[in-house]
Enzyme design. Structure first.
Site, PDB file in Angstrom:
ATOM      1  N   GLU A 160       0.811  -1.224   0.000  1.00 22.58           N
ATOM      2  CA  GLU A 160       0.000   0.000   0.000  1.00 22.58           C
ATOM      3  C   GLU A 160       0.844   1.275   0.000  1.00 22.58           C
ATOM      4  O   GLU A 160       0.695   2.139   0.877  1.00 22.58           O
ATOM      5  CB  GLU A 160      -0.977  -0.023   1.171  1.00 22.58           C
ATOM      6  CG  GLU A 160      -1.951  -1.193   1.080  1.00 22.58           C
ATOM      7  CD  GLU A 160      -3.050  -1.175   2.133  1.00 22.58           C
ATOM      8  OE1 GLU A 160      -3.001  -0.333   3.058  1.00 22.58           O
ATOM      9  OE2 GLU A 160      -3.977  -2.009   2.022  1.00 22.58           O
ATOM     10  N   GLU A 277      -5.126  -8.637  -0.321  1.00 20.29           N
ATOM     11  CA  GLU A 277      -5.873  -8.452   0.928  1.00 20.29           C
ATOM     12  C   GLU A 277      -7.309  -8.107   0.567  1.00 20.29           C
ATOM     13  O   GLU A 277      -7.541  -7.295  -0.328  1.00 20.29           O
ATOM     14  CB  GLU A 277      -5.331  -7.286   1.772  1.00 20.29           C
ATOM     15  CG  GLU A 277      -3.963  -7.450   2.378  1.00 20.29           C
ATOM     16  CD  GLU A 277      -3.577  -6.222   3.211  1.00 20.29           C
ATOM     17  OE1 GLU A 277      -4.494  -5.489   3.664  1.00 20.29           O
ATOM     18  OE2 GLU A 277      -2.380  -5.990   3.402  1.00 20.29           O
TER      19      GLU A 277
END
Length: 516
Positions: A160, A277
């Site tokens: 991220e 995820e």
């Protein structure tokens, strides 16, 4: 309500993208007994192929070890913990999905960290030294586990980077530089090792085309793309937890599909897409993860997600997880499909239900998935109550599913039209198969006693019912009418097997009690 006629012929093959990969807490946690016991259970009952988590290069794994002592200066690469963890994974039949991160302190350009365990999220002060670290890690893995094996392990660059919490300043240019150094280092070890990224969180659409352009302009490898998906809003904090608004399940599927839509027409359009995820909430302390609502919300995602992504990894398999610190209570809204001590949550059961589905897809609807096992003719039905998000009305107390299921000779079934099928039904809802609901009724003990823990294990078991249904002769070989009433936030697994009646003619069950 009308009955849905399930076709006899398969419409396609059920994708296994739902169990290609699963998420985990940081790498070091795999050294713990509760973690390993939980993963062993998951592998026995579900069987994931890959596992992905943060921190393989974090200081608590101690790979990067510079020294300057008595005139001796250099860097040692130490793989003691890496070997123990990867050995344990492979012994359980699961491969690592390697995420490169976070930054070792001795190599970091700054001191910004994330999580209770202080993962450093700054760029390397020396990209050449970072590349040397990546090469050392991959060369060691190849030496220990073999080139053919490690070629099957994807290598993801960071986590991220579009969020300032995970990459200092969310600096896109700095991430691209890190990606270039990392990807080239991976390919230096072997050209067929798989490397990719950029592991973006939701809401980062403006990163995709710059990433594609950068990779194309620099002629860099990008063997796969990775992204994350969550539907929750900002955290509303309470002590040791949060509440959040939630979106509809379809929003997760839309997020799965988004990268390929954006990248259409680019050089990366055809790359495999891994959702490394996903969950309802992105917080490890949101009680929604422990509930039957979470299971009902994710059932259609597991059933249909393979249409949009090559894999999607539930975040995470276990509550052995410490991003916000050591949990303050047994149930605490942890990401895991298993609570501590291997207590099964409702979402866990959705995965075990999926593991029993057949390969042939007969039907996929708004509240059901019907499959057939081609070898045996067994028909398996996964049904769920459709749920909305925070902006939608509360779901009713019950939901009806009415199906006409083909159970005749088609698909190599030995059933005889006009006979019966044996039906085994498993239910999870607000009361059945719901350890969290039982824990709540116990008074929410922070540290359950041994007896309470036994009770939670018992309460976690799905409700089970066995019965048979008549098979009605039809032109396509025979059908059974299956009427299901699901409880609130219910998810149900039903298996239908042909009955071969071997009852001796002298048996009379009405005489067992010998009345009259």
């Amino acid at each position: 309500m009308p009955r849905t006629i399930v076709p006899t012929e398969p419409a396609g093959t059920l994708s296994d993208a739902w169990r290609t990969c699963v998420g985990t807490g940081r790498f070091n946690l795999a050294l713990r007994r509760d973690y390993q016991d939980s993963l062993a259970l998951v592998q026995r009952e579900i069987g994931f192929r890959y596992i992905r988590g943060h921190g393989i290069l974090h200081d608590d794994v101690a790979v990067h070890r510079p020294y300057d002592v008595a005139g001796h200066r250099g860097t040692a690469y130490v793989f003691t913990y890496v070997d123990q963890v990867v050995d344990a994974y492979l012994e359980l039949g699961i491969k690592p999905f390697l995420e490169l991160g976070f930054m070792p302190r001795a190599l970091a350009s700054g001191d910004q960290t994330v999580f209770w365990w202080l993962g450093n999220v700054t760029p390397p002060r020396d990209h050449a030294e970072w590349a040397a670290l990546v090469r050392a890690l991959l060369r060691h893995l190849v030496d220990r586990y073999g080139l053919d094996e490690v070629r099957t392990w994807p290598v993801e660059v960071w986590n991220e980077p579009n969020l300032p919490h995970f990459w200092a300043g969310a600096d896109q240019e700095a991430y691209f530089r890190l990606y270039e150094a990392s990807a080239l280092a991976v390919k230096d070890v072997d050209a067929e090792l798989q490397v990719g990224g950029p592991a973006l969180s939701p809401g980062a659409d403006d990163w995709w085309k710059p990433f594609a352009d950068f990779v194309a302009e620099r002629d860099l490898p990008a063997d796969f793309l990775s992204v994350h998906a969550y539907t929750s809003g900002p955290a509303q904090h309470v002590p040791f937890g949060v509440y959040q608004t939630l979106g509809r399940p379809q929003e997760l599927l839309d997020q799965f599909a988004r990268p390929r839509t954006i990248l259409s027409g680019t050089a990366l359009a055809d790359r495999p897409l891994h959702v490394t995820e996903f969950n309802t909430s992105y917080r490890p302390d949101n009680p929604v993860h422990d509930t039957a609502y979470n299971a009902a919300c994710l059932a259609p995602v597991l059933a249909g997600g393979g249409q949009h992504a090559d894999s999607f990894a539930y975040w995470t398999f276990s509550d052995v997880f410490e991003e916000e610190g050591v949990p303050a209570s047994f149930f605490h809204g942890g990401f895991g499909m298993l609570a501590h001590r291997q207590v099964r949550k409702p979402t866990y059961h959705v995965y075990t239900f999926m593991a029993r589905m057949g390969r042939e897809v007969l039907a996929l609807g708004a509240d059901h998935l019907v499959t057939r096992h081609p070898g045996t003719g067994r028909v398996t039905v996964l049904a769920w109550q459709p749920v909305g998000g925070s902006a939608d009305p509360v779901e009713p107390d019950r939901h009806e599913v009415r199906l006409s299921v083909p159970v005749g000779p088609a698909g190599a079934s030995p059933a005889t039209a006009g006979g019966r099928v044996f039906v085994l039904r498993y239910d999870v809802d607000e009361s059945a198969g719901n350890a969290w609901a039982a824990w709540r009724e116990m008074g929410r003990p922070a540290s359950p006693s041994a007896g309470q823990l036994d009770a939670l294990h018992d309460a976690s078991e799905p409700a089970r019912r066995a019965f048979s249904l008549p098979v009605v002769p039809t032109a396509d070989g025979g059908r059974a009418d299956l009427d299901l009433t699901l409880g609130r936030h219910g998810v149900t697994l039903v298996t239908l097997d042909p009955v071969r009646d071997e009852t001796p003619p002298w048996l009379d069950d009405a005489r067992i009690v010998a009345r009259g």
